[in-house]
Design an enzyme around this catalytic site. Sequence first.
Site, PDB file in Angstrom:
ATOM      1  N   LYS A 115      33.616 -46.991  39.885  1.00 16.51           N
ATOM      2  CA  LYS A 115      34.112 -48.360  40.053  1.00 16.51           C
ATOM      3  C   LYS A 115      32.967 -49.348  39.830  1.00 16.51           C
ATOM      4  O   LYS A 115      31.875 -49.147  40.355  1.00 16.51           O
ATOM      5  CB  LYS A 115      34.722 -48.556  41.441  1.00 16.51           C
ATOM      6  CG  LYS A 115      35.180 -49.987  41.695  1.00 16.51           C
ATOM      7  CD  LYS A 115      36.138 -50.092  42.852  1.00 16.51           C
ATOM      8  CE  LYS A 115      35.500 -50.142  44.213  1.00 16.51           C
ATOM      9  NZ  LYS A 115      34.552 -51.273  44.405  1.00 16.51           N
ATOM     10  N   ASP A 166      30.635 -48.603  48.181  1.00 15.68           N
ATOM     11  CA  ASP A 166      29.296 -49.004  48.626  1.00 15.68           C
ATOM     12  C   ASP A 166      29.385 -49.799  49.926  1.00 15.68           C
ATOM     13  O   ASP A 166      28.366 -50.207  50.486  1.00 15.68           O
ATOM     14  CB  ASP A 166      28.515 -49.738  47.533  1.00 15.68           C
ATOM     15  CG  ASP A 166      29.191 -51.021  47.065  1.00 15.68           C
ATOM     16  OD1 ASP A 166      30.305 -51.323  47.535  1.00 15.68           O
ATOM     17  OD2 ASP A 166      28.593 -51.719  46.217  1.00 15.68           O
ATOM     18  N   SER A 167      30.622 -49.980  50.448  1.00 17.41           N
ATOM     19  CA  SER A 167      30.793 -50.491  51.809  1.00 17.41           C
ATOM     20  C   SER A 167      30.065 -49.602  52.803  1.00 17.41           C
ATOM     21  O   SER A 167      29.828 -50.002  53.943  1.00 17.41           O
ATOM     22  CB  SER A 167      32.280 -50.574  52.171  1.00 17.41           C
ATOM     23  OG  SER A 167      32.935 -49.350  51.895  1.00 17.41           O
ATOM     24  N   GLU A 208      40.246 -58.014  45.341  1.00 15.72           N
ATOM     25  CA  GLU A 208      39.848 -58.210  46.749  1.00 15.72           C
ATOM     26  C   GLU A 208      39.879 -59.685  47.151  1.00 15.72           C
ATOM     27  O   GLU A 208      39.335 -60.556  46.449  1.00 15.72           O
ATOM     28  CB  GLU A 208      38.432 -57.633  46.969  1.00 15.72           C
ATOM     29  CG  GLU A 208      37.941 -57.808  48.413  1.00 15.72           C
ATOM     30  CD  GLU A 208      36.785 -56.924  48.791  1.00 15.72           C
ATOM     31  OE1 GLU A 208      36.371 -56.069  47.982  1.00 15.72           O
ATOM     32  OE2 GLU A 208      36.280 -57.080  49.926  1.00 15.72           O
TER      33      GLU A 208
HETATM   34  O1  KIV Z   1      33.000 -50.621  48.796  1.00 15.53           O
HETATM   35  C1  KIV Z   1      34.192 -50.553  49.107  1.00 15.53           C
HETATM   36  O2  KIV Z   1      34.585 -49.923  50.091  1.00 15.53           O
HETATM   37  C2  KIV Z   1      35.149 -51.252  48.270  1.00 15.53           C
HETATM   38  C3  KIV Z   1      36.521 -51.447  48.813  1.00 15.53           C
HETATM   39  C4  KIV Z   1      36.502 -52.540  49.806  1.00 15.53           C
HETATM   40  C5  KIV Z   1      37.509 -51.682  47.739  1.00 15.53           C
HETATM   41  O3  KIV Z   1      34.811 -51.692  47.213  1.00 15.53           O
END
Ligand code: KIV
Length: 273
Positions: free
Chosen positions: A121, A52-53, A190
């Site tokens: 995730k 979700d980044s 993280e």
């Molecule tokens: O959203 C994302 O890209 C992530 C990574 C930073 C692990 O959760």
Amino acid sequence: MSDGPSQSAAKVTALALASRKGGERVVAVTAYDATFARLADQAGVDIVLVGDSLGMVIQGNSSTLPVTLDEMIYHCRAASRGVARAHLVADMPFMSYQASVEDGMRAAGRLIKEGGAHAVKVEGGVDVAPLVQRLVAAGVPVMGHVGMTPQSVHAFGGFKVQGRTASQREKILADARAVADAGAYALVIESVPRKLGAELTQAVRALTIGIGAGAGCDGQVLVMHDLLGLELAWKPRFARRYGNLGEAAQTAFAAYAADVREGRFPTDDESFE
Ligand code: KIV
């Protein structure tokens, strides 16, 4: 000469990844579309994470919070078309699972059915353990995410390293154990001190995948924009640039603009009779 797919072309599964705990390090990277997912897959990356980044690096928001489930499904479906071998994980976006286990089950179902994800995730620990247990029982591989969990950015007062105080350390340890004990096959850790990253790796059965958590994890993940140097003005301390694609893209755009303006593009060879 090869007479068929090599051993290395075998699909990467959650089971295969889990068996690498303490062994060959696992490589994960984010991707949000078919083109970059294919490039990562063909380069031999183990896990493509549709994170979700994307709310920040694709949509330009200042956090991941605005991302919707429909947007995650859209990007996951696109990425799934580029992946032939890698394990494809989709992030559950903010508030698609925090209100109830039922919400989480339905959101995960859509990411798998419509998005083509192989696993989902979730951020959090003790609070999300019941959801993790239900998903695993339903046959959905789950990756947890502890430490600096970006969906809690407002509670943390910013994207700050977590686990520097004894109480934070205890909470992160309890969260990691709860999610791993609930059946998560992997755990993103993280932005924690590297000692804690190593300690968590020893403490849980799940595969640990670090981002800003030191070298003691079972694997590493990076956001592709950081890895490829796509964000010219941004490089977090924990990231390493393996390319300067941002500069390369700017140079190419500028050369194209100059050629159009000076009449050098297109040539006759680039035109139809
Ligand atoms: O959203 C994302 O890209 C992530 C990574 C930073 C692990 O959760």
